[in-house]
Design a protein around this motif. Structure first.
Motif, short mmCIF file in Angstrom:
data_model
loop_
_atom_site.label_atom_id
_atom_site.label_comp_id
_atom_site.label_asym_id
_atom_site.label_seq_id
_atom_site.Cartn_x
_atom_site.Cartn_y
_atom_site.Cartn_z
N ALA A 172 0.84 -1.21 0.00
CA ALA A 172 0.00 0.00 0.00
C ALA A 172 0.87 1.25 0.00
CB ALA A 172 -0.93 -0.01 1.21
N ARG A 173 1.96 1.23 0.79
CA ARG A 173 2.85 2.37 0.83
C ARG A 173 3.54 2.57 -0.53
NH1 ARG A 173 7.57 2.87 5.25
NH2 ARG A 173 8.62 1.44 3.83
N ALA A 174 3.96 1.46 -1.18
CA ALA A 174 4.59 1.56 -2.49
C ALA A 174 3.60 2.09 -3.53
CB ALA A 174 5.13 0.19 -2.91
N GLU A 175 2.36 1.62 -3.48
CA GLU A 175 1.35 2.12 -4.41
C GLU A 175 1.09 3.60 -4.20
OE1 GLU A 175 -2.18 -0.30 -4.23
OE2 GLU A 175 -1.09 -2.11 -4.79
N ALA A 176 1.03 4.02 -2.95
CA ALA A 176 0.82 5.44 -2.65
C ALA A 176 2.00 6.28 -3.16
CB ALA A 176 0.62 5.64 -1.16
N GLU A 177 3.21 5.77 -2.98
CA GLU A 177 4.40 6.47 -3.46
C GLU A 177 4.40 6.56 -4.97
OE1 GLU A 177 8.00 8.56 -3.14
OE2 GLU A 177 6.50 8.05 -1.63
N ASN A 178 4.04 5.46 -5.64
CA ASN A 178 3.97 5.47 -7.11
C ASN A 178 2.90 6.44 -7.60
OD1 ASN A 178 6.01 3.62 -7.34
ND2 ASN A 178 4.66 1.86 -7.53
N ALA A 179 1.76 6.47 -6.92
CA ALA A 179 0.69 7.40 -7.31
C ALA A 179 1.16 8.85 -7.13
CB ALA A 179 -0.55 7.14 -6.48
N ARG A 180 1.88 9.10 -6.05
CA ARG A 180 2.41 10.45 -5.82
C ARG A 180 3.39 10.85 -6.91
NH1 ARG A 180 6.72 12.79 -4.04
NH2 ARG A 180 7.78 10.85 -3.56
N LYS A 181 4.29 9.92 -7.27
CA LYS A 181 5.28 10.21 -8.31
C LYS A 181 4.60 10.43 -9.66
CE LYS A 181 9.24 7.89 -6.23
NZ LYS A 181 10.18 6.76 -6.31
#
Length: 199
Positions: free
Chosen positions: A57-66
């Protein structure tokens, strides 16, 4: 003789305790330990699964932010693309008007108009530079299919093969991304010279 009977000699394990009761009592803690170990393993597995979910979930959130940052950056960088594609045609028209040759004895008002066209073109070029629009004028350069569009090929003895002979329409880049390719005429290899001794 005494009325009391002597107690049997030997170790006693407790009141009315039998060997079978003692063994059963010893097995209960071992069963509890096994149950606790099984519970611990289950809790560890759940914790590992939850940690894995959290990390995903944290990786997906980071990817969405990027991705959002990249989209905003692209919008800032290339947001002018449609407008720029239209305004370069205006510059083309001004440049064509400027290339009209005037006779030496032409009207002073027409000469002032030419000067005004020169100033307008300079002003447009400075605005283009400010907003990342770059002119592509490949006259005499090697043909680059990434930035040039060949509309024809002509044999040429003076210009090397696969080089631009003539620029029909200049191209443009917007922040190093192709906005419009340059329309060019490309040199092809001239006819081969006949071998020596043959005519």
């Amino acid at each position: 003789m005494s009325e009391f009977k002597e107690a049997p000699e030997g170790p006693t394990t407790g009141l009315n305790a039998t060997p079978a009761d003692s063994a059963a009592h010893d097995l209960e803690p071992a069963g509890e330990v096994q149950q606790l170990q099984a519970d611990l393993e289950q809790v560890r597995a759940e914790a590992k699964e939850n940690l894995d979910r959290f990390l995903r979930a944290r990786a997906e959130a980071e990817n969405a932010r990027k991705r959002a940052e990249a989209d905003v950056l692209a919008a800032h960088k290339y947001g002018l693309e449609r407008f720029a594609a239209e305004i370069v045609t205006v510059r083309d028209s001004l440049e064509r008007a400027r290339t009209v040759e005037l006779p030496a004895d032409s009207n002073p008002a027409v000469q002032k108009m030419h000067e005004g066209l020169d100033l307008t073109l300079k002003l447009m070029d400075s605005v283009f530079q400010k907003f990342g629009l770059t002119l592509v004028d490949p006259q005499g350069q090697k043909f680059d299919p990434e930035r040039h569009q060949a509309i024809s090929m002509v044999p040429s003895a003076e210009i090397p093969p696969n080089h631009v002979v003539n620029v029909v329409q200049k191209g443009y880049l917007l922040n190093e991304r192709l906005l419009r390719p340059a329309m060019v005429v490309v040199a092809q290899a001239g006819p081969a010279a006949p071998p020596a001794g043959q005519t």
